[in-house]
Design a protein around this motif. Sequence first.
Motif, short mmCIF file in Angstrom:
data_model
loop_
_atom_site.label_atom_id
_atom_site.label_comp_id
_atom_site.label_asym_id
_atom_site.label_seq_id
_atom_site.Cartn_x
_atom_site.Cartn_y
_atom_site.Cartn_z
N GLN A 191 0.76 -1.28 0.15
CA GLN A 191 -0.02 0.04 -0.13
C GLN A 191 0.82 1.04 -0.10
OE1 GLN A 191 -2.59 -0.76 3.18
NE2 GLN A 191 -4.23 -0.36 1.90
N THR A 192 0.42 2.33 -0.57
CA THR A 192 1.35 3.46 -0.73
C THR A 192 0.92 4.59 0.29
OG1 THR A 192 -0.28 4.72 -2.27
CG2 THR A 192 1.57 3.28 -3.30
N GLY A 193 -0.13 4.18 0.88
CA GLY A 193 -0.88 5.36 1.82
C GLY A 193 -1.78 6.25 1.30
N ALA A 194 -1.70 6.28 -0.12
CA ALA A 194 -2.87 7.07 -0.78
C ALA A 194 -4.05 6.51 -0.82
CB ALA A 194 -2.13 7.68 -2.07
N ILE A 195 -5.32 7.36 -0.93
CA ILE A 195 -6.57 7.13 -1.35
C ILE A 195 -6.92 7.67 -2.51
CG2 ILE A 195 -8.71 7.00 -0.22
CD1 ILE A 195 -7.11 5.36 1.41
N ARG A 223 -11.85 6.87 -2.55
CA ARG A 223 -12.19 6.31 -1.28
C ARG A 223 -11.55 4.71 -1.53
NH1 ARG A 223 -18.08 7.55 -0.56
NH2 ARG A 223 -18.18 8.59 -2.57
N LYS A 224 -10.58 4.56 -2.09
CA LYS A 224 -10.08 3.02 -2.24
C LYS A 224 -8.50 3.23 -2.00
CE LYS A 224 -13.47 1.26 -5.06
NZ LYS A 224 -14.42 0.81 -4.21
N PRO A 225 -7.82 2.33 -1.19
CA PRO A 225 -6.52 2.42 -1.06
C PRO A 225 -5.52 2.00 -2.42
CG PRO A 225 -7.39 0.53 -0.14
CD PRO A 225 -8.61 1.30 -0.74
N GLU A 226 -4.62 2.78 -2.34
CA GLU A 226 -3.60 2.75 -3.51
C GLU A 226 -2.76 1.68 -3.52
OE1 GLU A 226 -1.71 5.79 -6.56
OE2 GLU A 226 -0.69 5.79 -4.62
N TRP A 227 -2.55 0.72 -4.30
CA TRP A 227 -1.38 -0.18 -4.06
C TRP A 227 -0.42 -0.05 -5.10
CZ3 TRP A 227 -2.34 -3.81 -0.41
CH2 TRP A 227 -3.57 -3.84 0.25
N ASN A 228 0.88 -0.10 -4.88
CA ASN A 228 1.92 -0.29 -5.90
C ASN A 228 2.35 -1.67 -5.96
OD1 ASN A 228 5.25 -0.01 -6.35
ND2 ASN A 228 4.36 1.66 -7.18
N VAL A 229 2.86 -1.84 -7.43
CA VAL A 229 3.03 -3.28 -7.65
C VAL A 229 4.44 -3.07 -8.40
CG1 VAL A 229 2.58 -5.25 -9.36
CG2 VAL A 229 0.80 -3.90 -8.11
N THR A 230 5.56 -3.96 -8.00
CA THR A 230 6.52 -3.93 -8.78
C THR A 230 7.14 -5.23 -9.25
OG1 THR A 230 7.56 -2.05 -7.53
CG2 THR A 230 9.15 -3.49 -8.47
N ILE A 231 7.32 -5.47 -10.37
CA ILE A 231 7.61 -6.67 -11.04
C ILE A 231 9.19 -6.80 -11.07
CG2 ILE A 231 7.42 -8.10 -13.14
CD1 ILE A 231 4.39 -6.41 -12.57
N ILE A 234 9.74 -3.20 -13.24
CA ILE A 234 8.33 -2.40 -13.87
C ILE A 234 7.51 -2.14 -12.57
CG2 ILE A 234 6.50 -2.57 -15.28
CD1 ILE A 234 8.12 -4.36 -17.06
N SER A 235 7.04 -1.00 -12.54
CA SER A 235 6.12 -0.46 -11.62
C SER A 235 4.85 -0.02 -12.06
CB SER A 235 6.85 0.38 -10.34
OG SER A 235 7.91 -0.38 -9.74
N PHE A 236 3.73 -0.02 -11.43
CA PHE A 236 2.58 0.60 -11.54
C PHE A 236 1.87 0.75 -10.31
CE2 PHE A 236 1.68 -3.84 -12.43
CZ PHE A 236 0.36 -3.91 -11.87
N SER A 237 0.72 1.52 -10.34
CA SER A 237 -0.04 1.61 -9.15
C SER A 237 -1.30 1.58 -9.44
CB SER A 237 0.08 3.02 -8.32
OG SER A 237 1.38 3.15 -7.91
N TYR A 238 -2.51 0.97 -8.66
CA TYR A 238 -3.94 0.92 -8.96
C TYR A 238 -4.53 1.22 -7.46
CZ TYR A 238 -3.68 -3.90 -6.82
OH TYR A 238 -3.54 -4.80 -6.00
#
Length: 121
Positions: A35-39, A42-50, A98-102
């Motif tokens: 989790q990035t800590g950002a909202i 109203r949904k938590p943001e997730w960072n994905v790193t491959i 590679i990284s992205f957030s959702y």
Amino acid sequence: MATTLKILIPAFVMLLVGKGNCQYSPQDIEIVQSQTGAIVQRKPEWNVTINKNCHCTILNASLVCPGFQTVEPIDPSVLYIQGDGCLLNGGQAITQAISFSYAWDDSYPFKIDPGFTVACS
């Protein structure tokens, strides 16, 4: 003829040794989420790193991602969602992480699609 064999045999052995350094498996690609800590909406943001944990170049890598949802746009050149698959890096060579957030209620259980191609350098 003997001179030719003296050249060809070491070259063949080097090819075999080099090929051994290019063994890979889907486990050589690691997916790390946090989790990035950002909202976002109203949904938590997730960072994905491959991460690529082999010395090879990976081509046409994709994730198995049926039902994946996000309220945050993702750059399609990084992650292109198509049906039950998510193409990484536009199918181009992956040479580094590679990284992205959702943003969604829970983290999504991404898995590597084992049908990728590997090129050895």
